[in-house]
Motif scaffolding. Sequence first.
Motif, PDB file in Angstrom:
ATOM      1  N   GLU A   2      48.831  38.410  92.696  1.00 41.05           N
ATOM      2  CA  GLU A   2      49.282  37.304  93.365  1.00 41.05           C
ATOM      3  C   GLU A   2      48.050  36.252  93.646  1.00 41.05           C
ATOM      4  O   GLU A   2      48.328  35.099  93.499  1.00 41.05           O
ATOM      5  CB  GLU A   2      50.238  37.939  94.157  1.00 41.05           C
ATOM      6  CG  GLU A   2      50.318  36.774  95.127  1.00 41.05           C
ATOM      7  CD  GLU A   2      50.730  35.158  94.874  1.00 41.05           C
ATOM      8  OE1 GLU A   2      51.317  33.710  95.081  1.00 41.05           O
ATOM      9  OE2 GLU A   2      51.213  35.487  93.433  1.00 41.05           O
ATOM     10  N   ALA A   3      47.170  37.066  93.799  1.00 39.57           N
ATOM     11  CA  ALA A   3      45.456  36.872  94.297  1.00 39.57           C
ATOM     12  C   ALA A   3      44.546  36.065  92.926  1.00 39.57           C
ATOM     13  O   ALA A   3      44.227  34.841  93.682  1.00 39.57           O
ATOM     14  CB  ALA A   3      45.126  37.718  95.196  1.00 39.57           C
ATOM     15  N   ARG A  47      46.781  34.841  91.067  1.00 40.28           N
ATOM     16  CA  ARG A  47      46.982  33.256  90.201  1.00 40.28           C
ATOM     17  C   ARG A  47      46.708  31.984  91.816  1.00 40.28           C
ATOM     18  O   ARG A  47      46.379  30.864  91.216  1.00 40.28           O
ATOM     19  CB  ARG A  47      48.436  33.505  90.708  1.00 40.28           C
ATOM     20  CG  ARG A  47      48.858  34.121  89.086  1.00 40.28           C
ATOM     21  CD  ARG A  47      50.812  34.110  88.964  1.00 40.28           C
ATOM     22  NE  ARG A  47      51.615  34.676  89.827  1.00 40.28           N
ATOM     23  CZ  ARG A  47      51.779  36.073  89.818  1.00 40.28           C
ATOM     24  NH1 ARG A  47      51.057  36.806  88.065  1.00 40.28           N
ATOM     25  NH2 ARG A  47      52.598  36.691  91.216  1.00 40.28           N
ATOM     26  N   ARG A  48      46.713  32.517  92.938  1.00 39.18           N
ATOM     27  CA  ARG A  48      46.005  31.853  93.559  1.00 39.18           C
ATOM     28  C   ARG A  48      45.104  31.456  93.315  1.00 39.18           C
ATOM     29  O   ARG A  48      43.494  30.227  94.206  1.00 39.18           O
ATOM     30  CB  ARG A  48      46.006  32.450  94.956  1.00 39.18           C
ATOM     31  CG  ARG A  48      48.024  32.871  95.121  1.00 39.18           C
ATOM     32  CD  ARG A  48      48.525  32.560  96.693  1.00 39.18           C
ATOM     33  NE  ARG A  48      48.377  31.665  97.835  1.00 39.18           N
ATOM     34  CZ  ARG A  48      48.524  31.842  99.050  1.00 39.18           C
ATOM     35  NH1 ARG A  48      48.782  32.885  99.650  1.00 39.18           N
ATOM     36  NH2 ARG A  48      47.929  31.312  99.476  1.00 39.18           N
ATOM     37  N   TRP A  99      41.965  33.793  94.396  1.00 40.56           N
ATOM     38  CA  TRP A  99      41.542  33.949  96.094  1.00 40.56           C
ATOM     39  C   TRP A  99      41.155  35.753  95.507  1.00 40.56           C
ATOM     40  O   TRP A  99      41.683  36.960  96.630  1.00 40.56           O
ATOM     41  CB  TRP A  99      43.304  34.377  96.948  1.00 40.56           C
ATOM     42  CG  TRP A  99      42.846  33.482  98.036  1.00 40.56           C
ATOM     43  CD1 TRP A  99      42.584  31.815  97.367  1.00 40.56           C
ATOM     44  CD2 TRP A  99      43.111  32.349  99.083  1.00 40.56           C
ATOM     45  NE1 TRP A  99      42.418  30.494  98.473  1.00 40.56           N
ATOM     46  CE2 TRP A  99      43.332  31.744  99.293  1.00 40.56           C
ATOM     47  CE3 TRP A  99      44.680  33.453  99.499  1.00 40.56           C
ATOM     48  CZ2 TRP A  99      43.458  31.014 100.816  1.00 40.56           C
ATOM     49  CZ3 TRP A  99      44.826  32.831 100.523  1.00 40.56           C
ATOM     50  CH2 TRP A  99      44.453  31.507 101.472  1.00 40.56           C
ATOM     51  N   THR A 129      44.627  37.847 101.076  1.00 41.24           N
ATOM     52  CA  THR A 129      45.474  37.054 100.967  1.00 41.24           C
ATOM     53  C   THR A 129      46.075  36.215 102.137  1.00 41.24           C
ATOM     54  O   THR A 129      45.293  35.374 102.775  1.00 41.24           O
ATOM     55  CB  THR A 129      47.150  37.773 101.156  1.00 41.24           C
ATOM     56  OG1 THR A 129      45.863  39.295 102.005  1.00 41.24           O
ATOM     57  CG2 THR A 129      46.440  38.372  99.602  1.00 41.24           C
ATOM     58  N   ALA A 178      41.523  26.208 101.716  1.00 45.26           N
ATOM     59  CA  ALA A 178      42.357  26.130 102.355  1.00 45.26           C
ATOM     60  C   ALA A 178      43.318  25.851 103.524  1.00 45.26           C
ATOM     61  O   ALA A 178      44.789  26.143 103.774  1.00 45.26           O
ATOM     62  CB  ALA A 178      43.369  27.766 101.410  1.00 45.26           C
TER      63      ALA A 178
END
Length: 172
Positions: free
Chosen positions: A50-51, A53-54, A56, A74, A111
Amino acid sequence: MPHPYAIRLARRSELRTVQQIENMADLVFRRVAMPWVLAMQPAPLPVLQEAYRRGWLWVAVDGINRPLGFALLTTVDGEAYLHQLSVLPRTAGRGIGSALIENACDAARAADHRTLLLSTYDGVPWNAPFYARRGFGIVPPGAYTRALRGLRQEEIRLGHPAWRRVLMRRAV
């Protein structure tokens, strides 16, 4: 002689390497009689994915592009959260961790976050004192939100002794 490194976004193919770096970095906890850290699992693959993909998840790499450390960002309760910062022990003291923190702060600011939160061990030289020297302050337990109390409970479930942990925050 300084050792060159660069910081870049992690590649999908490096997610397992990031987990290995975390495990190797945890070996230093033997020095302070905290063996339970060695038994803990690294950041779970879904969290890393997930990180990634973001955008991050960053790695610090050497001159031939080998990862030396990483920072994983996160969110917790809408606040930027430095989920993990790990640097290979053989590269400690070269400014890699500090550079990764500044990178995470820049990303949090970009962000539209105003702060960066983290959880770490108190009294361990390369944990809370390290972060304090980089502008982080301890969040008093009375200021914990419901989500921060939940984060603390999750850490306890994972095996972290609550009395050794502190939440810290820095303006970005």
